[in-house]
Design a protein around this motif. Structure first.
Motif, PDB file in Angstrom:
ATOM      1  N   TYR A  14       0.819  -1.208   0.000  1.00 52.52           N
ATOM      2  CA  TYR A  14       0.000   0.000   0.000  1.00 52.52           C
ATOM      3  C   TYR A  14       0.859   1.268   0.000  1.00 52.52           C
ATOM      4  O   TYR A  14       0.515   2.250  -0.666  1.00 52.52           O
ATOM      5  CB  TYR A  14      -0.957   0.036   1.193  1.00 52.52           C
ATOM      6  N   ASN A  18       0.397   4.350  -2.346  1.00 51.05           N
ATOM      7  CA  ASN A  18       0.071   5.625  -1.727  1.00 51.05           C
ATOM      8  C   ASN A  18       1.064   6.715  -2.152  1.00 51.05           C
ATOM      9  O   ASN A  18       0.671   7.850  -2.436  1.00 51.05           O
ATOM     10  CB  ASN A  18       0.077   5.475  -0.204  1.00 51.05           C
ATOM     11  N   LEU A  56      -4.110   9.604   4.382  1.00 44.21           N
ATOM     12  CA  LEU A  56      -3.114   9.079   3.450  1.00 44.21           C
ATOM     13  C   LEU A  56      -1.765   9.764   3.653  1.00 44.21           C
ATOM     14  O   LEU A  56      -0.706   9.127   3.574  1.00 44.21           O
ATOM     15  CB  LEU A  56      -3.590   9.267   2.009  1.00 44.21           C
ATOM     16  N   GLN A  60       1.927   8.005   4.957  1.00 44.47           N
ATOM     17  CA  GLN A  60       3.204   8.161   4.257  1.00 44.47           C
ATOM     18  C   GLN A  60       4.213   8.932   5.102  1.00 44.47           C
ATOM     19  O   GLN A  60       5.419   8.666   5.042  1.00 44.47           O
ATOM     20  CB  GLN A  60       2.976   8.871   2.922  1.00 44.47           C
TER      21      GLN A  60
END
Length: 238
Positions: A14, A18, A56, A60
């Motif tokens: 992911y 992302n 999101l 990150q």
């Protein structure tokens, strides 16, 4: 209540997706990560919540910069509908309309934070998405309850501010600020909540003024962004 059920393999995959999604969706992502915090202490990151992109960016930011064993408290709607796989990335739900579930989520949060020194919990304490310019900022008391229950817990405000800067795509300014100074008296639930509320609003207001006035020298581009239009300009129109 949906509990976290982390998957290393899904998390790795992911984060690759992302990063690609963020790079193509923003004109620029700016970061000021000079905030000071203690190492080896459980950490509660609190952030203003004004945009769909916030979770999101949090994921990150932790992967690239903070590198904590991260968990996140989320609303049931977010984890069951919008981000149904987030429990595999460390997300768990809390229903703000149920006193019983709130207490259960708080106990679960304290348990998670107590299990490992490098563990961190992310929380959007406004309880819902609100426009970034709404004032006053009001926070729910859950963060104060966690501070009251964990004497060694440090609280670190993180700020997100979105702007277009005259471009087609938005930019976002992210600032990791200093951990709050909380002595014994300040660790009472209501006092801790008020201090966090005032700090988040004051620091966000200052960031807003910096961006509007162009005084953003403390920020650096976090990741290289791109778009098909930029590629077209550089290859065809040059």
């Amino acid at each position: 209540m949906t509990l976290a059920d982390k998957s290393r393999s899904l998390t790795k995959v992911y984060h690759m997706y992302n990063r690609w999604l963020l790079r193509r969706s923003f004109e620029q992502i700016y970061l000021d990560d000079r905030g000071r915090m203690a190492e080896g202490r459980p950490t509660l990151f609190i952030a203003n919540h004004s945009n769909w992109w916030d979770p999101l960016l949090v994921l990150q930011l932790n992967e690239d910069i903070l590198k904590k064993d991260m968990y996140a408290m989320m609303a049931p709607k977010g984890i069951k509908k919008e981000f149904r796989f987030f429990h595999k990335l460390g997300g768990f739900s809390v229903n703000p309309d149920s006193t019983v579930e709130i207490q259960r989520s708080l106990r679960y949060s304290v348990q998670l934070l107590s299990e490992a020194a490098n563990r961190a919990l992310w929380l959007f304490p406004q309880g819902e998405m609100q426009h970034q310019d709404i004032r006053p900022i009001r926070l729910m008391s859950g963060l104060g309850s966690m501070v009251e229950r964990m004497y060694d817990l440090q609280v670190v405000p993180v700020l997100f501010y979105y702007t277009y800067d005259g471009n087609r795509k938005p930019s976002v300014y992210i600032r990791i600020t200093d951990a709050l100074v909380l002595d014994e008296e300040c660790r009472k639930r209501k006092i801790a909540t008020r201090i966090a509320q005032e700090a988040l609003q004051t620091r966000l207001d200052y960031l807003c003024k910096e961006v509007i006035s162009g005084q953003t020298t403390h920020f650096n581009p976090w990741m290289k962004t791109w778009s098909v239009f930029t590629l077209f300009e550089k290859t065809i129109l040059r």
